[in-house]
Write a protein that holds these residues in place. Sequence first.
Motif, PDB file in Angstrom:
ATOM      1  N   TYR A  24       8.912   2.898   4.059  1.00 43.73           N
ATOM      2  CA  TYR A  24       8.995   2.020   2.900  1.00 43.73           C
ATOM      3  C   TYR A  24      10.368   2.099   2.228  1.00 43.73           C
ATOM      4  CZ  TYR A  24       4.030   1.025   3.301  1.00 43.73           C
ATOM      5  OH  TYR A  24       2.811   0.611   3.757  1.00 43.73           O
ATOM      6  N   ASN A  26      13.194   2.679   3.762  1.00 47.29           N
ATOM      7  CA  ASN A  26      14.069   1.888   4.627  1.00 47.29           C
ATOM      8  C   ASN A  26      13.947   0.414   4.322  1.00 47.29           C
ATOM      9  OD1 ASN A  26      15.646   3.374   6.323  1.00 47.29           O
ATOM     10  ND2 ASN A  26      13.979   3.809   7.739  1.00 47.29           N
ATOM     11  N   ASP A  27      12.694  -0.032   4.247  1.00 49.36           N
ATOM     12  CA  ASP A  27      12.465  -1.447   4.016  1.00 49.36           C
ATOM     13  C   ASP A  27      12.961  -1.862   2.637  1.00 49.36           C
ATOM     14  OD1 ASP A  27      11.154  -4.020   4.790  1.00 49.36           O
ATOM     15  OD2 ASP A  27      10.082  -3.594   2.938  1.00 49.36           O
ATOM     16  N   ALA A  30      16.640  -2.294   2.881  1.00 47.92           N
ATOM     17  CA  ALA A  30      16.970  -3.485   3.662  1.00 47.92           C
ATOM     18  C   ALA A  30      16.746  -4.750   2.847  1.00 47.92           C
ATOM     19  CB  ALA A  30      16.130  -3.518   4.941  1.00 47.92           C
ATOM     20  N   GLU A  34      19.451  -7.566   1.567  1.00 46.03           N
ATOM     21  CA  GLU A  34      19.232  -8.967   1.922  1.00 46.03           C
ATOM     22  C   GLU A  34      19.301  -9.876   0.693  1.00 46.03           C
ATOM     23  OE1 GLU A  34      17.681 -10.917   5.656  1.00 46.03           O
ATOM     24  OE2 GLU A  34      18.170  -8.869   5.208  1.00 46.03           O
ATOM     25  N   VAL A  55       3.850  -2.086  -3.429  1.00 41.15           N
ATOM     26  CA  VAL A  55       3.264  -1.424  -2.259  1.00 41.15           C
ATOM     27  C   VAL A  55       1.966  -0.744  -2.652  1.00 41.15           C
ATOM     28  CG1 VAL A  55       3.542   0.395  -0.538  1.00 41.15           C
ATOM     29  CG2 VAL A  55       5.478  -1.044  -1.125  1.00 41.15           C
ATOM     30  N   ARG A  64       5.646 -11.729   4.057  1.00 34.19           N
ATOM     31  CA  ARG A  64       6.552 -10.923   4.875  1.00 34.19           C
ATOM     32  C   ARG A  64       6.320 -11.222   6.347  1.00 34.19           C
ATOM     33  NH1 ARG A  64       9.066  -6.492   2.800  1.00 34.19           N
ATOM     34  NH2 ARG A  64      10.198  -6.668   4.762  1.00 34.19           N
ATOM     35  N   GLU A  65       7.278 -10.762   7.182  1.00 34.64           N
ATOM     36  CA  GLU A  65       7.173 -11.035   8.609  1.00 34.64           C
ATOM     37  C   GLU A  65       6.072 -10.176   9.230  1.00 34.64           C
ATOM     38  OE1 GLU A  65       9.644  -9.728   7.015  1.00 34.64           O
ATOM     39  OE2 GLU A  65      10.190  -7.812   7.938  1.00 34.64           O
ATOM     40  N   TYR A  68       6.372  -6.420   9.774  1.00 35.85           N
ATOM     41  CA  TYR A  68       6.220  -5.585   8.583  1.00 35.85           C
ATOM     42  C   TYR A  68       4.739  -5.410   8.248  1.00 35.85           C
ATOM     43  CZ  TYR A  68       6.687  -4.000   3.758  1.00 35.85           C
ATOM     44  OH  TYR A  68       6.596  -3.280   2.594  1.00 35.85           O
TER      45      TYR A  68
ATOM     46  N   ARG B   5      17.576  -0.695  10.252  1.00 37.84           N
ATOM     47  CA  ARG B   5      16.563  -1.736  10.141  1.00 37.84           C
ATOM     48  C   ARG B   5      17.194  -3.113  10.252  1.00 37.84           C
ATOM     49  NH1 ARG B   5      11.409  -2.093   9.385  1.00 37.84           N
ATOM     50  NH2 ARG B   5      11.895  -3.949   8.181  1.00 37.84           N
ATOM     51  N   ARG B   6      18.381  -3.221   9.730  1.00 37.96           N
ATOM     52  CA  ARG B   6      18.976  -4.546   9.699  1.00 37.96           C
ATOM     53  C   ARG B   6      19.390  -5.021  11.076  1.00 37.96           C
ATOM     54  NH1 ARG B   6      20.492  -6.985   5.356  1.00 37.96           N
ATOM     55  NH2 ARG B   6      22.369  -7.820   6.279  1.00 37.96           N
TER      56      ARG B   6
END
Lengths: 327, 278
Positions: A24, A26-27, A30, A34, A55, A64-65, A68, B5-6
């Motif tokens: 989490y 990491n996301d 990211a 973005e 979360v 989300r994709e 994920y 991740r990217r």
Amino acid sequence: MKMNPDRFTLTEDEYLADTNVLFYLNDAVAQLLEHREEYTQFGVVRYFAEYFTSVKNGNHVLFREFNYIKATPHNRASFLHIFWKCFRQIGKNGDLLAVLEYSSLLQLLCPDFPLEVVQGAARIVLMDDAMDCLMSFSDFLYSLQIQFYFEEFLENVAVIYQDLLSGKTPNTVIVPTSVEQLSNAANEEAETQEGVDSLVFCECIKGLCERFKHNYPSISAIKEILENNQRMTFYGFLMAIAKHEGINQDIGALPNRTDVLIDPEMDQELERLIAQISVSPTSNSSSSLPGHKETPRKASPRKSLHHRKRIEMESDGSTEETDSSEN
Amino acid sequence: MAEKRRSGVTVMSDSKSAKSDNDKEFLCQAGVGDLLRDALLKLVEARPEDPIGFLAEHFSNLASESETGTDGEHLVQEQQLLSRALWHLSLAHHSQRSAFNSNIRVAYELLTQAGPQRRVPGGVRGRLYTEMLQCLCSEGGLSGTTAAPLLRRIRCHNHEAVPFELFRQGVITCAVFADYIRKSQCLYAAVASCPERPAERALCQAVLGTLREALETSDCADTARYLEASAKISPCKVAQAMAEVRCSSEQQEGPTMDAQEFEDAAAELFIARVRVVT
């Protein structure tokens, strides 16, 4: 996200690995990169607070994709919960839908939700037969839960099942000799009957679970299902898992089957929503739409305007649908 | 770790290395690295059962701290500190003693920051300490009347400064007491055996007697006392005491004792052994 009570005896790395926390984090980073302009206007700390709150509340998976959504058990359960919340009205109206229609609904919440998963769920409902049949919402919902939450488990069980059917000793499992004999004996009489011997099947699944690193239903529930029948087909087994209340409760994403259409809190919100729309049909500011409590519109700093618009369109659509079908 | 991740996500046309340099710079400028390192350290130290909830709370606290500023209204700030301290104390059960101790330390540090002149020399103010113990008791499911006699013994005067060791003792006493009361409620339920009817008085007294004996251990080393106490309160001892009462009084319908009376009696046994803070 249950933790074992021995968490104090683990090393730091083991504890973190147990928790998916690094995933989490990491996301979160990211996502921050973005959408940095948008998310940093309230401050980075506030952003992280919003991220982890969403979360925790389970509304982080919306829009989300698929990768994920699939990534952690908590994400999977959260997605199922949102799907139920958003489209419960369909079940209430008693509408029956086809595979492609359920697929479209899922793609409203997750744009790249794959058709194969939807088809997998439909196969459970329809017992792998007449795939163009219409399905009720609750039948589909609980089958989707099994298909999506236990995907890896089902794949492995399918292999075991095929091996048993073709009389092979399942090579994925270390089978004790006694079971091997049992299996041979079972196969001799199996020719005319459908499915495989429940006892052998159960032993093989138990063997699988012992070394399985993905989610699987509790062994006691599996035993309970397989003990009731002498022989079991693959889809009969999946159907029984989908209908098992205990397994559903362990996942914790959906209510009991009998309560699947009941959600007084949501109903109230919906009634308020409809009342508001009929009073001021032109109003479409987000503050006039208190419904969809579970969606992340509350976490305003996190969601772009684009997303917000989409949700509004969606809820408008669903209420219209309700109206028209009641008339 | 962000770059990893990217790499899966398609980035715009500009070259990857320039992008990742740009990202690094941004993260560095925003202080994300320090922020996350700090959060992870706290997480690993506390090892909460719900790590995601912990991080949500942790970042929310940090954010509201920086948003409200330092010289907000004292009362609001104090209540915030108090609820954060209580939250830290709820992260680990008191039987996880080292984790619990470190959470007590965090709570103590938080509460020393409360008040108009920021830091009282010598520790947390007595009023805040007493208030926190009250909250702890009610969070532990104790009714006001059950907790009151205990609080009378361990509370401090409003103007006093509470040093850490006393603070720690107070917190542990409340946590253990709440557990003890829960256990005694279970004990009563077991003695009553049938939830609609109150338990027999004689049986209750036998159980309470066993409990009292277990608490009165001889003066020797701690470990020996624990062993002695657990032997005295073992199921067979309790059963024996109850059986003796059963034998001596043959009639079925004796006087009864209700749950509250039993709880009070059990609480009294505990509280009698808590030293009064002077």
